[in-house]
Design an enzyme around this catalytic site. Sequence first.
Site, PDB file in Angstrom:
ATOM      1  N   TYR A 114      91.999  99.936  90.074  1.00 26.12           N
ATOM      2  CA  TYR A 114      92.086 100.355  91.484  1.00 26.12           C
ATOM      3  C   TYR A 114      92.230 101.877  91.566  1.00 26.12           C
ATOM      4  CZ  TYR A 114      93.737 100.382  96.342  1.00 26.12           C
ATOM      5  OH  TYR A 114      93.873 100.614  97.694  1.00 26.12           O
ATOM      6  N   LYS A 174      89.814 104.819  93.259  1.00 31.18           N
ATOM      7  CA  LYS A 174      90.292 105.640  94.374  1.00 31.18           C
ATOM      8  C   LYS A 174      90.353 107.117  93.979  1.00 31.18           C
ATOM      9  CE  LYS A 174      90.751 102.232  97.276  1.00 31.18           C
ATOM     10  NZ  LYS A 174      89.884 102.152  98.464  1.00 31.18           N
TER      11      LYS A 174
HETATM   12  P1  NAI Z   1      92.082  94.168 104.024  1.00 27.37           P
HETATM   13  O1  NAI Z   1      91.998  93.218 102.883  1.00 27.37           O
HETATM   14  O2  NAI Z   1      92.938  93.847 105.183  1.00 27.37           O
HETATM   15  O3  NAI Z   1      90.616  94.494 104.574  1.00 27.37           O
HETATM   16  C1  NAI Z   1      89.552  94.805 103.714  1.00 27.37           C
HETATM   17  C2  NAI Z   1      88.257  94.385 104.372  1.00 27.37           C
HETATM   18  O4  NAI Z   1      87.192  94.733 103.473  1.00 27.37           O
HETATM   19  C3  NAI Z   1      88.172  92.859 104.583  1.00 27.37           C
HETATM   20  O5  NAI Z   1      87.761  92.591 105.913  1.00 27.37           O
HETATM   21  C4  NAI Z   1      87.139  92.400 103.579  1.00 27.37           C
HETATM   22  O6  NAI Z   1      86.369  91.299 104.001  1.00 27.37           O
HETATM   23  C5  NAI Z   1      86.267  93.659 103.456  1.00 27.37           C
HETATM   24  N1  NAI Z   1      85.495  93.647 102.216  1.00 27.37           N
HETATM   25  C6  NAI Z   1      85.904  93.313 100.981  1.00 27.37           C
HETATM   26  N2  NAI Z   1      84.865  93.353 100.126  1.00 27.37           N
HETATM   27  C7  NAI Z   1      83.787  93.742 100.857  1.00 27.37           C
HETATM   28  C8  NAI Z   1      82.428  93.970 100.549  1.00 27.37           C
HETATM   29  N3  NAI Z   1      81.948  93.799  99.306  1.00 27.37           N
HETATM   30  N4  NAI Z   1      81.592  94.377 101.540  1.00 27.37           N
HETATM   31  C9  NAI Z   1      82.048  94.540 102.796  1.00 27.37           C
HETATM   32  N5  NAI Z   1      83.339  94.317 103.161  1.00 27.37           N
HETATM   33  C10 NAI Z   1      84.189  93.926 102.186  1.00 27.37           C
HETATM   34  O7  NAI Z   1      92.510  95.562 103.358  1.00 27.37           O
HETATM   35  P2  NAI Z   1      93.099  96.907 103.982  1.00 27.37           P
HETATM   36  O8  NAI Z   1      94.489  97.018 103.525  1.00 27.37           O
HETATM   37  O9  NAI Z   1      92.779  97.016 105.400  1.00 27.37           O
HETATM   38  O10 NAI Z   1      92.273  97.959 103.124  1.00 27.37           O
HETATM   39  C11 NAI Z   1      91.258  98.791 103.672  1.00 27.37           C
HETATM   40  C12 NAI Z   1      91.045  99.957 102.743  1.00 27.37           C
HETATM   41  O11 NAI Z   1      92.254 100.703 102.637  1.00 27.37           O
HETATM   42  C13 NAI Z   1      90.679  99.557 101.307  1.00 27.37           C
HETATM   43  O12 NAI Z   1      89.704 100.450 100.812  1.00 27.37           O
HETATM   44  C14 NAI Z   1      91.987  99.713 100.573  1.00 27.37           C
HETATM   45  O13 NAI Z   1      91.803  99.969  99.202  1.00 27.37           O
HETATM   46  C15 NAI Z   1      92.561 100.911 101.287  1.00 27.37           C
HETATM   47  N6  NAI Z   1      93.992 101.052 101.128  1.00 27.37           N
HETATM   48  C16 NAI Z   1      94.838 100.070 101.560  1.00 27.37           C
HETATM   49  C17 NAI Z   1      96.192 100.203 101.374  1.00 27.37           C
HETATM   50  C18 NAI Z   1      97.166  99.165 101.804  1.00 27.37           C
HETATM   51  O14 NAI Z   1      98.321  99.275 101.401  1.00 27.37           O
HETATM   52  N7  NAI Z   1      96.771  98.181 102.616  1.00 27.37           N
HETATM   53  C19 NAI Z   1      96.758 101.400 100.712  1.00 27.37           C
HETATM   54  C20 NAI Z   1      95.783 102.357 100.307  1.00 27.37           C
HETATM   55  C21 NAI Z   1      94.454 102.186 100.522  1.00 27.37           C
END
Ligand code: NAI
Length: 255
Positions: free
Chosen positions: A156, A160
Amino acid sequence: MRFQDRTVFVTGAGSGIGRATAKRCADEGATVVVTDVDVEGGEETVAEVEDSDRPGSAVLYELDVTDAAAFEDTVDAAAAEHGLDAIVNNAGVGQANCAMEELSLEDRDRILGINGKGVWNGCRAAIPHLKKQGSGSIVNVASLAGVIGQPFAAAYAFTKGGVTKFTKSLAGELGRHGVRANAVCPGFTDTPLVRGGLESRDDPEAAREKLESLYALDRIGQPEEIADAIRFLAGEESSFVTGHELVVDGGYSSG
Ligand code: NAI
């Protein structure tokens, strides 16, 4: 309204930070191109935008960010129909906590493919449009893990960290074309991605308390708080900001 007559393309907008971003941009009048591999989640986001008093609107395109050709087709179609002022490469997956050498190669490739190549594919698809019109903003959602590392989530952090320096490089390439590129680096944020990880622990409540105690603000973030940073970088308020890694971490990295 900051996004009146503007279109923001968001990947992974069917959940968490992507959904909150879609709603925040629609609050400011944007047409939001909601994309996700999870169609049901995307439909819920569109409904939350459309069935509200928000001045903006939302349309859904099914998109798997790992498919470069599909990404290009989707951006081309959405840009022709709605325009393209900003792209938020947000789709991403987390990693089960484990030692680096214990992560299967399949999981490594899945994480690198979505979090790494997915962002690349999005930029590759959007840049020709943005260059041609001589304006636009790219916001790539990285992570605090890409700034300070994350032990036991090395794949991960690998993706990032790559995204942050990829974004800085693009800023240097695109500035003279009137296009900006920035990364948002959130700390832990209360979304299904994090909740899933906590729920897999023996004592989820204790795990959450321990996690929150590491933050200066004594809590993890809310998706809307990350969406506000994304919206800032996507719009004109940040017109002189490019190549920046905006850490939004409730003071975690302040020690
Ligand atoms: P989440 O799991 O709530 O949402 C992620 C979304 O991405 C989901 O709707 C999923 O269906 C979609 N997704 C996954 N694989 C995909 C693909 N191959 N093509 C298109 N869509 C796809 O996650 P969250 O927390 O909202 O994360 C969003 C971004 O923020 C990610 O890049 C994550 O790494 C980043 N992030 C999140 C943190 C957290 O603590 N929640 C912290 C730091 C970064």
